[in-house]
Design a protein around this motif. Structure first.
Motif, PDB file in Angstrom:
ATOM      1  N   GLU A 198       2.753  -0.169  -3.949  1.00 52.60           N
ATOM      2  CA  GLU A 198       2.883  -0.415  -5.381  1.00 52.60           C
ATOM      3  C   GLU A 198       1.981  -1.572  -5.771  1.00 52.60           C
ATOM      4  O   GLU A 198       1.974  -2.617  -5.112  1.00 52.60           O
ATOM      5  CB  GLU A 198       4.337  -0.736  -5.739  1.00 52.60           C
ATOM      6  CG  GLU A 198       5.304   0.390  -5.443  1.00 52.60           C
ATOM      7  CD  GLU A 198       5.070   1.619  -6.311  1.00 52.60           C
ATOM      8  OE1 GLU A 198       4.544   1.480  -7.439  1.00 52.60           O
ATOM      9  OE2 GLU A 198       5.399   2.720  -5.834  1.00 52.60           O
ATOM     10  N   GLU A 199       1.232  -1.385  -6.823  1.00 54.97           N
ATOM     11  CA  GLU A 199       0.298  -2.420  -7.278  1.00 54.97           C
ATOM     12  C   GLU A 199       1.023  -3.733  -7.564  1.00 54.97           C
ATOM     13  O   GLU A 199       0.492  -4.811  -7.321  1.00 54.97           O
ATOM     14  CB  GLU A 199      -0.451  -1.933  -8.517  1.00 54.97           C
ATOM     15  CG  GLU A 199      -1.573  -2.850  -8.936  1.00 54.97           C
ATOM     16  CD  GLU A 199      -2.391  -2.293 -10.078  1.00 54.97           C
ATOM     17  OE1 GLU A 199      -2.991  -3.129 -10.804  1.00 54.97           O
ATOM     18  OE2 GLU A 199      -2.449  -1.072 -10.257  1.00 54.97           O
ATOM     19  N   GLU A 200       2.248  -3.645  -8.025  1.00 52.79           N
ATOM     20  CA  GLU A 200       3.029  -4.834  -8.365  1.00 52.79           C
ATOM     21  C   GLU A 200       3.340  -5.699  -7.144  1.00 52.79           C
ATOM     22  O   GLU A 200       3.682  -6.873  -7.270  1.00 52.79           O
ATOM     23  CB  GLU A 200       4.343  -4.445  -9.053  1.00 52.79           C
ATOM     24  CG  GLU A 200       4.166  -3.710 -10.356  1.00 52.79           C
ATOM     25  CD  GLU A 200       3.846  -2.220 -10.169  1.00 52.79           C
ATOM     26  OE1 GLU A 200       4.314  -1.605  -9.187  1.00 52.79           O
ATOM     27  OE2 GLU A 200       3.112  -1.684 -11.013  1.00 52.79           O
ATOM     28  N   SER A 233      -2.934  -9.331  -7.074  1.00 53.41           N
ATOM     29  CA  SER A 233      -3.912  -8.931  -8.078  1.00 53.41           C
ATOM     30  C   SER A 233      -4.284  -7.463  -7.866  1.00 53.41           C
ATOM     31  O   SER A 233      -4.086  -6.900  -6.790  1.00 53.41           O
ATOM     32  CB  SER A 233      -5.178  -9.788  -7.988  1.00 53.41           C
ATOM     33  OG  SER A 233      -5.894  -9.513  -6.792  1.00 53.41           O
ATOM     34  N   LYS A 234      -4.828  -6.868  -8.913  1.00 55.61           N
ATOM     35  CA  LYS A 234      -5.290  -5.485  -8.829  1.00 55.61           C
ATOM     36  C   LYS A 234      -6.406  -5.369  -7.794  1.00 55.61           C
ATOM     37  O   LYS A 234      -6.493  -4.389  -7.054  1.00 55.61           O
ATOM     38  CB  LYS A 234      -5.767  -4.990 -10.186  1.00 55.61           C
ATOM     39  CG  LYS A 234      -6.192  -3.543 -10.193  1.00 55.61           C
ATOM     40  CD  LYS A 234      -6.542  -3.077 -11.587  1.00 55.61           C
ATOM     41  CE  LYS A 234      -6.973  -1.635 -11.561  1.00 55.61           C
ATOM     42  NZ  LYS A 234      -5.904  -0.702 -11.795  1.00 55.61           N
ATOM     43  N   GLU A 235      -7.250  -6.392  -7.712  1.00 49.37           N
ATOM     44  CA  GLU A 235      -8.354  -6.401  -6.750  1.00 49.37           C
ATOM     45  C   GLU A 235      -7.827  -6.334  -5.307  1.00 49.37           C
ATOM     46  O   GLU A 235      -8.346  -5.576  -4.485  1.00 49.37           O
ATOM     47  CB  GLU A 235      -9.204  -7.654  -6.951  1.00 49.37           C
ATOM     48  CG  GLU A 235     -10.407  -7.732  -6.045  1.00 49.37           C
ATOM     49  CD  GLU A 235     -11.228  -8.969  -6.314  1.00 49.37           C
ATOM     50  OE1 GLU A 235     -11.128  -9.914  -5.509  1.00 49.37           O
ATOM     51  OE2 GLU A 235     -11.951  -8.988  -7.321  1.00 49.37           O
ATOM     52  N   LYS A 236      -6.789  -7.107  -5.007  1.00 52.40           N
ATOM     53  CA  LYS A 236      -6.219  -7.097  -3.659  1.00 52.40           C
ATOM     54  C   LYS A 236      -5.565  -5.749  -3.352  1.00 52.40           C
ATOM     55  O   LYS A 236      -5.643  -5.251  -2.231  1.00 52.40           O
ATOM     56  CB  LYS A 236      -5.232  -8.237  -3.473  1.00 52.40           C
ATOM     57  CG  LYS A 236      -5.931  -9.571  -3.385  1.00 52.40           C
ATOM     58  CD  LYS A 236      -4.993 -10.674  -3.007  1.00 52.40           C
ATOM     59  CE  LYS A 236      -5.794 -11.960  -3.011  1.00 52.40           C
ATOM     60  NZ  LYS A 236      -5.380 -12.878  -2.013  1.00 52.40           N
ATOM     61  N   TYR A 237      -4.932  -5.158  -4.344  1.00 51.67           N
ATOM     62  CA  TYR A 237      -4.334  -3.830  -4.185  1.00 51.67           C
ATOM     63  C   TYR A 237      -5.416  -2.794  -3.866  1.00 51.67           C
ATOM     64  O   TYR A 237      -5.282  -2.015  -2.929  1.00 51.67           O
ATOM     65  CB  TYR A 237      -3.590  -3.453  -5.461  1.00 51.67           C
ATOM     66  CG  TYR A 237      -3.137  -2.014  -5.524  1.00 51.67           C
ATOM     67  CD1 TYR A 237      -2.065  -1.569  -4.765  1.00 51.67           C
ATOM     68  CD2 TYR A 237      -3.783  -1.098  -6.356  1.00 51.67           C
ATOM     69  CE1 TYR A 237      -1.638  -0.250  -4.826  1.00 51.67           C
ATOM     70  CE2 TYR A 237      -3.356   0.222  -6.427  1.00 51.67           C
ATOM     71  CZ  TYR A 237      -2.291   0.635  -5.665  1.00 51.67           C
ATOM     72  OH  TYR A 237      -1.878   1.939  -5.729  1.00 51.67           O
ATOM     73  N   GLU A 238      -6.494  -2.802  -4.628  1.00 52.43           N
ATOM     74  CA  GLU A 238      -7.583  -1.850  -4.408  1.00 52.43           C
ATOM     75  C   GLU A 238      -8.256  -2.093  -3.060  1.00 52.43           C
ATOM     76  O   GLU A 238      -8.625  -1.136  -2.367  1.00 52.43           O
ATOM     77  CB  GLU A 238      -8.588  -1.928  -5.551  1.00 52.43           C
ATOM     78  CG  GLU A 238      -8.013  -1.371  -6.844  1.00 52.43           C
ATOM     79  CD  GLU A 238      -8.912  -1.574  -8.045  1.00 52.43           C
ATOM     80  OE1 GLU A 238      -9.991  -2.203  -7.910  1.00 52.43           O
ATOM     81  OE2 GLU A 238      -8.530  -1.100  -9.120  1.00 52.43           O
ATOM     82  N   ARG A 286      -5.988  -0.603  -0.449  1.00 48.46           N
ATOM     83  CA  ARG A 286      -6.099   0.855  -0.467  1.00 48.46           C
ATOM     84  C   ARG A 286      -7.390   1.323   0.197  1.00 48.46           C
ATOM     85  O   ARG A 286      -7.427   2.354   0.846  1.00 48.46           O
ATOM     86  CB  ARG A 286      -6.061   1.386  -1.904  1.00 48.46           C
ATOM     87  CG  ARG A 286      -4.757   1.204  -2.647  1.00 48.46           C
ATOM     88  CD  ARG A 286      -3.662   2.144  -2.224  1.00 48.46           C
ATOM     89  NE  ARG A 286      -4.055   3.507  -2.058  1.00 48.46           N
ATOM     90  CZ  ARG A 286      -4.131   4.420  -3.026  1.00 48.46           C
ATOM     91  NH1 ARG A 286      -3.823   4.115  -4.253  1.00 48.46           N
ATOM     92  NH2 ARG A 286      -4.501   5.652  -2.745  1.00 48.46           N
TER      93      ARG A 286
END
Length: 69
Positions: free
Chosen positions: A9-11, A15-20, A23
């Motif tokens: 989960e992105e949450e 940050s969105k960058e760390k999530y991406e 992935r």
């Protein structure tokens, strides 16, 4: 070994960058393809506790479909 469903989960990331980034680097050790949400996988150890001298071991991710081939 139990199958695990890949569902980050992105949450859960700062940050969105760390999530991406997570992935992008989360890949199967056999086919080297990125895990997609909903993929079944297993963690397979490539070391034993005896080799490491403790209970911490290195493991790799393997798609369930790659194990069934």
């Amino acid at each position: 070994m139990d199958d695990i469903v890949f569902n980050p989960e992105e949450e859960s990331f700062s940050s969105k960058e760390k999530y991406e980034q997570y992935r992008e680097i989360t890949r199967c050790a056999i086919c080297h393809k990125k895990l997609e949400k909903g993929d079944l996988f297993q963690l397979r150890p490539i070391q034993t506790p005896k080799e490491t001298g403790c209970l911490d071991v290195i493991a790799v991710i393997i798609h369930k479909k790659c194990l069934e081939r």
